[in-house]
Design an enzyme around this catalytic site. Structure first.
Site, PDB file in Angstrom:
ATOM      1  N   LYS A  54       0.849  -1.205   0.000  1.00 56.32           N
ATOM      2  CA  LYS A  54       0.000   0.000   0.000  1.00 56.32           C
ATOM      3  C   LYS A  54       0.885   1.255   0.000  1.00 56.32           C
ATOM      4  O   LYS A  54       0.629   2.212  -0.737  1.00 56.32           O
ATOM      5  CB  LYS A  54      -0.925  -0.003   1.228  1.00 56.32           C
ATOM      6  CG  LYS A  54      -2.052  -1.038   1.115  1.00 56.32           C
ATOM      7  CD  LYS A  54      -2.826  -1.224   2.410  1.00 56.32           C
ATOM      8  CE  LYS A  54      -3.862  -2.331   2.254  1.00 56.32           C
ATOM      9  NZ  LYS A  54      -4.585  -2.645   3.493  1.00 56.32           N
ATOM     10  N   GLN A 100      -4.603  -1.546   9.761  1.00 58.65           N
ATOM     11  CA  GLN A 100      -4.478  -2.812   9.026  1.00 58.65           C
ATOM     12  C   GLN A 100      -5.088  -3.961   9.839  1.00 58.65           C
ATOM     13  O   GLN A 100      -4.767  -4.144  11.012  1.00 58.65           O
ATOM     14  CB  GLN A 100      -2.997  -3.101   8.727  1.00 58.65           C
ATOM     15  CG  GLN A 100      -2.759  -4.360   7.926  1.00 58.65           C
ATOM     16  CD  GLN A 100      -3.354  -4.306   6.520  1.00 58.65           C
ATOM     17  OE1 GLN A 100      -3.272  -3.300   5.846  1.00 58.65           O
ATOM     18  NE2 GLN A 100      -3.968  -5.404   6.089  1.00 58.65           N
ATOM     19  N   ASP A 123     -10.820   3.218   4.539  1.00 52.95           N
ATOM     20  CA  ASP A 123     -11.228   1.816   4.373  1.00 52.95           C
ATOM     21  C   ASP A 123     -12.753   1.699   4.273  1.00 52.95           C
ATOM     22  O   ASP A 123     -13.269   0.644   3.912  1.00 52.95           O
ATOM     23  CB  ASP A 123     -10.727   0.971   5.559  1.00 52.95           C
ATOM     24  CG  ASP A 123      -9.552   0.081   5.174  1.00 52.95           C
ATOM     25  OD1 ASP A 123      -9.353  -0.149   3.963  1.00 52.95           O
ATOM     26  OD2 ASP A 123      -8.843  -0.379   6.089  1.00 52.95           O
TER      27      ASP A 123
END
Ligand code: NAP
Length: 300
Positions: A54, A100, A123
């Site tokens: 990422k 994460q 997200d």
């Protein structure tokens, strides 16, 4: 005849090319680059590798990023405090904040994710963003669901009036994807051949009975389960589009949820693992981070 391969890597590269130009325009207009802060908890190799890819993708399009790594012994309270501090600016400007997953078992995942301010929730997991999506006015869409929709649109797979069967109902993949694909198009009436919306969606899970009879009805079959080989050739309607979201490590190799080679002989289109949905998840994260920066700059 073997199914057409839907190449997520090349689509992600094209998306990144577009984003690089948009990020450049943003930087010229606002005198700074969008910035993403990622919280990495513990030493799981898979999580570290996802975070690394990422950050590398962010760099490729001109988005700044920082990874804040904390030990796997962190408590819920410590992580909530960390996310709050990041949102306050203790780690520099943070347009997007991402925690994460998975988190260690002792941590209350919901409490930590809810601490991410909804306007930085790249997200798309915050209840406010989930609510907006469910009302058909999405802001941050969970990246994998957005990536699958984008892939269908790019491949010209018609969804309007078609039957989509999604196996897996998680808040991260299956459920938001069901909302996206069953939504009305942004502007009515839908253009002829509209893709990515207006589908009739069946959302399956571990308690669904007779999964093969449900999956065989699918014009578009999405597997988002985490069980290698769950979708076998007899579960696929000839000519169907098969999207494999699953990522499983078997004998040191990455495989999806679809029994790839036999299903490839039946399906019309199919995504490989790796190189299918995964790269699009990362591309959609970059798009969400740019959106977050634009929203913040316009607000303030
Ligand atoms: P998850 O939260 O564990 O959800 C799995 C879902 O599959 C649940 O809804 C579960 O049903 C259902 N399920 C389990 N066994 C089943 C069975 N035998 N038949 C039908 N449904 C079954 O997983 P997730 O986070 O959504 O991830 C799913 C997979 O996608 C994993 O392999 C993950 O690594 C992968 N993934 C990939 C990407 C990417 O970028 N490519 C991104 C995210 C996730 P219940 O709800 O009844 O338990």
């Amino acid at each position: 005849m073997a199914a057409e391969l839907l190449d997520g890597r090349s689509l992600a590269t094209r998306i990144e090319d577009g984003l690089r130009a948009e990020v450049g325009t943003y930087a010229t207009l606002f005198g700074r680059r969008p910035r993403l802060v990622v919280v990495l908890v513990g030493g799981m190799a898979a999580s570290a590798s996802y975070v690394k890819s990422k950050a590398a993708a962010a760099t490729r399009v001109g988005i700044d990023s920082e990874v804040v790594a904390v030990p796997g012994t962190a408590t819920t309270e410590e992580l909530v405090a960390l996310v709050t501090a990041i949102a306050r600016g203790d780690h520099g400007a943070a347009d997007g904040i991402l925690v994460q997953l998975p988190l260690p078992l002792q941590v209350d995942k919901t409490a930590v994710l809810d601490a991410v301010p909804p306007d930085r929730d790249v997200d798309g997991f915050h209840p406010e963003n989930a609510g907006l999506l469910s009302q058909g006015r999405p802001r941050f869409i969970p990246c994998t669901a957005a990536g699958v929709q984008r892939m269908l649109i790019d491949a010209g797979v018609e969804t309007a009036g078609r039957r989509v069967v999604i196996v897996g109902r998680s808040d991260i993949v299956g459920r938001p994807l069901a909302l996206l694909l069953s939504a009305k198009p942004p502007r009515a009436p839908a253009p002829v051949g509209a893709s990515g919306c207006d589908a009739t969606v069946t959302l399956c899970h571990s308690r669904s009975t007779d999964l093969p009879s449900l999956s065989r009805q699918a014009d578009v079959l999405v597997a988002a389960v985490g069980r290698p080989g769950l979708i076998t050739a007899d579960m696929v309607r000839p000519g169907a589009t098969v999207i494999d979201v699953g990522v499983n490590r078997v004998d040191g190799r990455l495989v999806g949820d679809v029994d790839f080679e036999p299903v490839r002989t039946i399906a019309g289109r199919i995504t490989p693992v790796p190189g299918g949905v995964g790269p699009l998840t990362v591309a959609m994260l970059l798009a969400n981070t740019l959106l977050a920066a634009e929203l913040r700059s316009r607000q303030g």
